[in-house]
Design a protein around this motif. Structure first.
Motif, PDB file in Angstrom:
ATOM      1  N   VAL A  96      -6.432  -8.608 -27.343  1.00 42.37           N
ATOM      2  CA  VAL A  96      -5.492  -9.312 -28.218  1.00 42.37           C
ATOM      3  C   VAL A  96      -4.736 -10.437 -27.522  1.00 42.37           C
ATOM      4  CG1 VAL A  96      -5.161  -7.316 -29.742  1.00 42.37           C
ATOM      5  CG2 VAL A  96      -3.645  -7.625 -27.755  1.00 42.37           C
ATOM      6  N   ALA A  97      -4.841 -10.517 -26.185  1.00 46.65           N
ATOM      7  CA  ALA A  97      -4.009 -11.488 -25.454  1.00 46.65           C
ATOM      8  C   ALA A  97      -4.070 -12.887 -26.051  1.00 46.65           C
ATOM      9  CB  ALA A  97      -4.414 -11.513 -23.978  1.00 46.65           C
ATOM     10  N   ALA A  98      -5.241 -13.297 -26.510  1.00 42.42           N
ATOM     11  CA  ALA A  98      -5.375 -14.676 -27.002  1.00 42.42           C
ATOM     12  C   ALA A  98      -4.575 -14.915 -28.266  1.00 42.42           C
ATOM     13  CB  ALA A  98      -6.845 -15.015 -27.240  1.00 42.42           C
ATOM     14  N   LEU A  99      -4.128 -13.838 -28.908  1.00 45.55           N
ATOM     15  CA  LEU A  99      -3.284 -14.030 -30.091  1.00 45.55           C
ATOM     16  C   LEU A  99      -1.877 -14.477 -29.702  1.00 45.55           C
ATOM     17  CD1 LEU A  99      -4.427 -10.982 -32.252  1.00 45.55           C
ATOM     18  CD2 LEU A  99      -5.138 -13.371 -32.448  1.00 45.55           C
ATOM     19  N   ALA A 100      -1.506 -14.287 -28.426  1.00 50.17           N
ATOM     20  CA  ALA A 100      -0.144 -14.583 -27.985  1.00 50.17           C
ATOM     21  C   ALA A 100       0.181 -16.059 -28.021  1.00 50.17           C
ATOM     22  CB  ALA A 100       0.083 -14.040 -26.575  1.00 50.17           C
ATOM     23  N   ASP A 101      -0.833 -16.915 -27.959  1.00 48.91           N
ATOM     24  CA  ASP A 101      -0.542 -18.351 -28.062  1.00 48.91           C
ATOM     25  C   ASP A 101      -1.461 -19.022 -29.079  1.00 48.91           C
ATOM     26  OD1 ASP A 101       0.837 -20.765 -27.264  1.00 48.91           O
ATOM     27  OD2 ASP A 101      -1.046 -21.349 -26.316  1.00 48.91           O
ATOM     28  N   ALA A 102      -2.765 -18.945 -28.882  1.00 48.50           N
ATOM     29  CA  ALA A 102      -3.689 -19.537 -29.851  1.00 48.50           C
ATOM     30  C   ALA A 102      -3.477 -18.899 -31.219  1.00 48.50           C
ATOM     31  CB  ALA A 102      -5.128 -19.325 -29.389  1.00 48.50           C
ATOM     32  N   GLY A 103      -3.354 -17.585 -31.233  1.00 46.41           N
ATOM     33  CA  GLY A 103      -3.237 -16.870 -32.500  1.00 46.41           C
ATOM     34  C   GLY A 103      -1.953 -17.184 -33.234  1.00 46.41           C
ATOM     35  N   ILE A 104      -0.834 -17.099 -32.544  1.00 49.61           N
ATOM     36  CA  ILE A 104       0.452 -17.317 -33.206  1.00 49.61           C
ATOM     37  C   ILE A 104       0.528 -18.734 -33.754  1.00 49.61           C
ATOM     38  CG2 ILE A 104       1.683 -18.019 -31.116  1.00 49.61           C
ATOM     39  CD1 ILE A 104       4.128 -16.619 -32.076  1.00 49.61           C
ATOM     40  N   THR A 105      -0.058 -19.676 -33.030  1.00 53.93           N
ATOM     41  CA  THR A 105       0.005 -21.072 -33.468  1.00 53.93           C
ATOM     42  C   THR A 105      -0.786 -21.276 -34.752  1.00 53.93           C
ATOM     43  OG1 THR A 105       0.284 -21.771 -31.180  1.00 53.93           O
ATOM     44  CG2 THR A 105      -0.447 -23.447 -32.739  1.00 53.93           C
ATOM     45  N   ALA A 106      -1.973 -20.707 -34.793  1.00 51.38           N
ATOM     46  CA  ALA A 106      -2.797 -20.833 -36.002  1.00 51.38           C
ATOM     47  C   ALA A 106      -2.143 -20.091 -37.168  1.00 51.38           C
ATOM     48  CB  ALA A 106      -4.193 -20.280 -35.734  1.00 51.38           C
ATOM     49  N   TYR A 107      -1.653 -18.891 -36.901  1.00 51.29           N
ATOM     50  CA  TYR A 107      -1.044 -18.092 -37.970  1.00 51.29           C
ATOM     51  C   TYR A 107       0.188 -18.781 -38.539  1.00 51.29           C
ATOM     52  CZ  TYR A 107       1.052 -14.266 -40.528  1.00 51.29           C
ATOM     53  OH  TYR A 107       1.598 -13.502 -41.528  1.00 51.29           O
ATOM     54  N   HIS A 108       1.019 -19.315 -37.660  1.00 50.28           N
ATOM     55  CA  HIS A 108       2.261 -19.976 -38.089  1.00 50.28           C
ATOM     56  C   HIS A 108       1.964 -21.118 -39.061  1.00 50.28           C
ATOM     57  CE1 HIS A 108       6.254 -21.714 -37.845  1.00 50.28           C
ATOM     58  NE2 HIS A 108       5.798 -22.827 -37.316  1.00 50.28           N
ATOM     59  N   TYR A 126       8.669 -14.968 -33.573  1.00 49.51           N
ATOM     60  CA  TYR A 126       8.350 -13.593 -33.194  1.00 49.51           C
ATOM     61  C   TYR A 126       7.768 -12.839 -34.385  1.00 49.51           C
ATOM     62  CZ  TYR A 126       9.131  -8.811 -31.525  1.00 49.51           C
ATOM     63  OH  TYR A 126       8.981  -7.504 -31.150  1.00 49.51           O
ATOM     64  N   ASN A 127       8.383 -13.016 -35.554  1.00 47.03           N
ATOM     65  CA  ASN A 127       7.873 -12.312 -36.727  1.00 47.03           C
ATOM     66  C   ASN A 127       6.462 -12.776 -37.088  1.00 47.03           C
ATOM     67  OD1 ASN A 127      10.129 -10.698 -36.946  1.00 47.03           O
ATOM     68  ND2 ASN A 127      11.095 -11.900 -38.572  1.00 47.03           N
ATOM     69  N   ASP A 128       6.175 -14.049 -36.868  1.00 42.19           N
ATOM     70  CA  ASP A 128       4.794 -14.520 -37.069  1.00 42.19           C
ATOM     71  C   ASP A 128       3.830 -13.709 -36.201  1.00 42.19           C
ATOM     72  OD1 ASP A 128       5.278 -16.645 -38.879  1.00 42.19           O
ATOM     73  OD2 ASP A 128       5.638 -18.080 -37.269  1.00 42.19           O
ATOM     74  N   LEU A 129       4.182 -13.558 -34.933  1.00 40.91           N
ATOM     75  CA  LEU A 129       3.291 -12.832 -34.026  1.00 40.91           C
ATOM     76  C   LEU A 129       3.156 -11.368 -34.447  1.00 40.91           C
ATOM     77  CD1 LEU A 129       1.528 -12.796 -31.505  1.00 40.91           C
ATOM     78  CD2 LEU A 129       3.591 -12.472 -30.123  1.00 40.91           C
ATOM     79  N   ALA A 130       4.265 -10.790 -34.855  1.00 43.80           N
ATOM     80  CA  ALA A 130       4.222  -9.389 -35.294  1.00 43.80           C
ATOM     81  C   ALA A 130       3.337  -9.232 -36.531  1.00 43.80           C
ATOM     82  CB  ALA A 130       5.640  -8.888 -35.568  1.00 43.80           C
TER      83      ALA A 130
END
Lengths: 342, 342, 342, 342
Positions: free
Chosen positions: A146-158, A295-299
């Motif tokens: 899941v590590a890649a969600l910490a930056d690439a993922g959160i950015t896309a999700y946001h 933070y809530n985006d990442l969660a």
């Protein structure tokens, strides 16, 4: 402990021994790194592109996309305990400024970005962060997955999360770039909306993957792609364009694909947008900036990930293989995301 | 009847006799014009700047900012009756497309713009429009006092209305341009928010008026104005910038005055915005297009006007004096708005 | 033509010959009915429950859930033509009042409801409606397959659409009632969100269907269901409760299942909500009314339907079998929705 | 130090000596109280109405509406320093849960309420709170002048802030109750909207004050007030009703004054709302709960207060006069708000 340290710009980082970080402040958290993503931004850091903006004192440890296990906590930390599996928001934040209190951690007036700003990052055995950056995960989660969600993922999700209210059934969302961020964005769109998804990329293989992940239609970026997107939308363009590239001309093409009263989301960077104000007002189009996420985006993204609605293609490298991973990335030889595993 | 007709680009319009319009379709409305605003866009039309975009067949009657009294109605008109005092939304709309049904009349897929598109405008004794364009007013209203709200007013109000959710107490709104649209925008801001209003203009007289209308601070646009706005906002910039100019460099200055996570509203036009995508994403700023407004926007603005919360400076000219009004406007000799009165 | 006419309350309607309707006004549309849904509201009309509110002059034709083909149009109709396949918004609206112009057709100040208000409905060979009520469909659509979306569908979709912004990943939506409306609502939730869906119903068969349609968890309404929903949400309740029943106690149970800062959506009716204001404020919960939906809601729902994301269980009856359909519905013997087909 | 301590329900609190609080945790803040509001809720606490919900161990110090000067800070406090003038959010919050991170401090999963929950309040010389509760003020502010904004003010402001998007020009907002909260609410409405404000109260003197504060029309609550509000709104009711009473029948009257598609805001408490679900759905009305407000709400309100847009009527009592203040309040002899001053 071992760490991947940048000593000089334009030279390979060095893998060397440094002291382990310890929790000094009451809200400090030390994490044993379980997965550290290798990102194109790391190449940009090495090339010095972020030197002026971030001014880190060299040498320092890079790596801004991390997950692992809590190793030590400060005296006032209440949300995580030693042993917890966590993914880390890339920007520790103060929790006290207006932005933090409005749910916009990424605009914290006192935030910093370990591995990018003047703070050691996560390409190491241990990483110092703070309580507010820790998202607790199900203990069965493997950090490297899941590590890649910490930056690439959160950015896309946001970006997708901000676009959702514009994407009711009957609309079209054009996605430019089906790479690291884009392939997560497509999955988020499919999970959160019933919009039609058109994906544009130069690489036919990336488009094949996009179809598997939820794209309704794909367009090869071969020069005729703006016209093709317009044709697919009866000449009108897409209500939302998510541009994960935003350089080498994509930025102006993205705006050109955007429908009257629609919104062009800038997520990638590198190019320069040039647009007559007449074109902005006569069609009432918007250009929307996007950076990391809350933070809530990442969660929320972790909920999608743990439900299997967002998955990542990753390639593991040992920490000692960091240079190989960086070289592979630079050479375009990494499918999905390279992850350093201790 | 008399009408102000454009026969050739780059030449003065001609005041001449033409047949009166009549209601042909069941939703047609003929209005006896009581006030027709003279707008900088009329000068642009004469100069041929809108020729390609609108392609009107010459000669035609200009004038797109109108109020008056209902003179004749088609068989299916139910919302107004002969004799009613009305102000006219500048874009008659179909009421059937998705945009109309979502409250976005200005994006009607079948809309047109009398006096600009290939339809006769209101610098005449009578004007043909449609039922959906008529906002009924208190019978005591003098059309010439409100006509300028039909285009300048609705445009300023629409932008302010979109900005209101961003302008909670403690924020700053920078307004670029305190002219025709700007001085209405300032009044709308003061009526609908408690934000701090900073007004930027080249003309010290315009800034004096701005102070009377609600500006908290004013800045002369003398070259140091971007820095001054930044200083007044502790270096951060304004949460919202409303740019009523958007040409001659204002467009890039306006973006530069915009705070992290803030929004730059483009309302004027003429310039070209040039902005690196890195600047958009690293600060997550937005660029927001604005065009005219909805019917409900105009109706709301009329509530403010009839309550005395928005007032206009106008200078009346007889219909026969149309050329004088256009020349005065071109020469910068009109304070407030020139209005043709029959 | 044949029509199902109510002559007296508390007595079966009569199937009899009446004159065909014709387009009289310029915006009138006559539709050849291809499918007319039989709804529990029709039983309520026969029982006189709507007599006071709607005051129709008897006899009149019932049927408020219709789709078919355009048969005749008034002189000013531009959005549909003879032969077009259409589904009908149940409330023809004026297009001129503030509500219509704000996209809230169901609050039109001049709206009416054929088959419910004092206007003939669609349990007949032909139906008179107006241009603004027609949603044009792909010509291959069979009206009988979609007719039930015209009232049951739009109502469920409208409520879900309003709830979407509250239902980010990690939230729970509790759905009370998996019948006619509920089973559409579940599909809309699954199409538009990634929320966890918990469905509550007395009928285990309905819950089985709910699981196939997207429910993540189901709870039999056997008396312990409020506690079960609370248990499934760690004692906190659901962020959103969609109550398609709202009678016989469901209304107070629904509020009790709603989480702090959450929203209880009332969609069904018949019961009486009794709640101390202390309970409303101490938890800051909302109670949200819902009625039918907008034209755009119906158009969006048809996009979902034509993409196969929302499907209906229907049972066809000939128009002559209307009484049988009504009796079957009353006896609980209709699975899905009964549809009259000419 | 001296403190006003409740030893037994239904008996006067006792003013007695207790130890001064000290900062123990790293985020603790001790404030020297400069003003402590005396609130009707204090009377309810003494009567035991909050005993079950809050379960404080007696004796404890009451007082939940406080402002003063920072006296001591824990080791990790960065947002305030000793000597700063502050007003205190009534609910210290964790800054770590989803609610805190979404800007909803009042729904903090770990929040508490000094002076109400089992924590000593501010009717004392010193008060223990935490860093996240402190809003820093201009040093020239007198705490006793603003203390009442810490609870009454934030609650009124929060409700108005939520209502603002519903209150465009042309709408009506009915305010029930022009007392402690209501008179702040009226000022907030006047500062943030151009809506028409109708105020309903039993007390003609309160209505006179309301007119000075921004009410456009006032109605004496004498039994015919629901009808009067309907008359003033052409029979339709108000788009928003803000009910600062919500007991003794006001709650059902408030709903009855609410327009189709409108929203009834519950802010006061004590009564029981009884409403058929048919009435909720047939008009699509909403019932909106409101509790305290967020930290940002309080900060924004202080901007209005420091700009003179919200002012308070207060009556100062020495800390030793706390019982007199409570008795005066109970006897209805306090105009505005009673404030204890050390």
């Amino acid at each position: 402990m071992k760490a991947v340290r940048l000593h000089d710009y334009h030279q390979d980082p060095v893998i060397e021994e440094v002291p382990e970080p310890t929790a000094q402040g009451p809200l400090d958290v030390v994490v044993k790194v379980g997965g550290a993503g290798v990102c194109r931004t790391d190449l940009h850091i090495i090339e010095g592109q972020w030197a002026d903006a971030m001014q880190p004192a060299l040498p320092y440890t890079i790596g801004h996309e991390n997950a692992g296990w809590v190793h030590e906590v400060g005296s006032a930390v209440t949300n995580v305990a030693v042993g917890d599996t966590v993914i880390l928001h890339p920007q520790p934040s103060c929790g006290l400024c207006r932005a933090c209190r409005a749910g916009q951690d990424m605009h914290c007036s006192d935030g910093y970005f370990p591995g990018l700003s003047d703070n050691d990052g996560g390409m190491a055995e241990y990483l110092l962060t703070s309580a507010r950056a820790c998202v607790k995960l199900d203990p069965s989660t493997r950090p490297q997955d899941v590590a890649a969600l910490a930056d690439a993922g959160i950015t896309a999700y946001h970006a997708v999360r901000k676009a959702v209210p514009l994407l009711h059934p009957g609309t079209t969302c054009a996605v430019i770039g089906a790479g690291g961020l884009g392939h997560i964005g497509i999955q988020c769109l499919a999970a959160l909306t019933a919009t039609r998804i058109i994906v544009v990329d130069r690489n036919p293989d990336a488009l094949k993957l996009a179809e598997q992940l939820g794209a309704d239609q794909t367009v090869v970026a071969d020069g005729g792609h703006v016209d093709q997107v317009l044709e697919l939308t009866d000449g009108a363009g897409a209500e939302v364009v998510l541009d994960f590239v935003a350089e080498q001309g994509a930025e102006n093409e993205g705006f050109a694909m955007t429908r009257r009263a629609g919104s062009y989301f800038v997520i990638g960077y590198g190019g320069t947008l040039t647009v007559p104000t007449l074109d902005i007002i006569s069609t009432e189009r918007n250009i929307v900036g996007n950076i990391v996420g809350s933070y809530n985006d990442l969660a929320e993204l972790m909920v999608l990930a743990q439900a299997g609605k967002v998955t990542l293609h990753t390639k593991a490298y040992p920490l000692d293989g960091a240079l190989e991973a960086l070289h592979d990335l630079d050479a375009g030889e990494v499918r999905g995301r390279a992850i350093l595993v201790p």
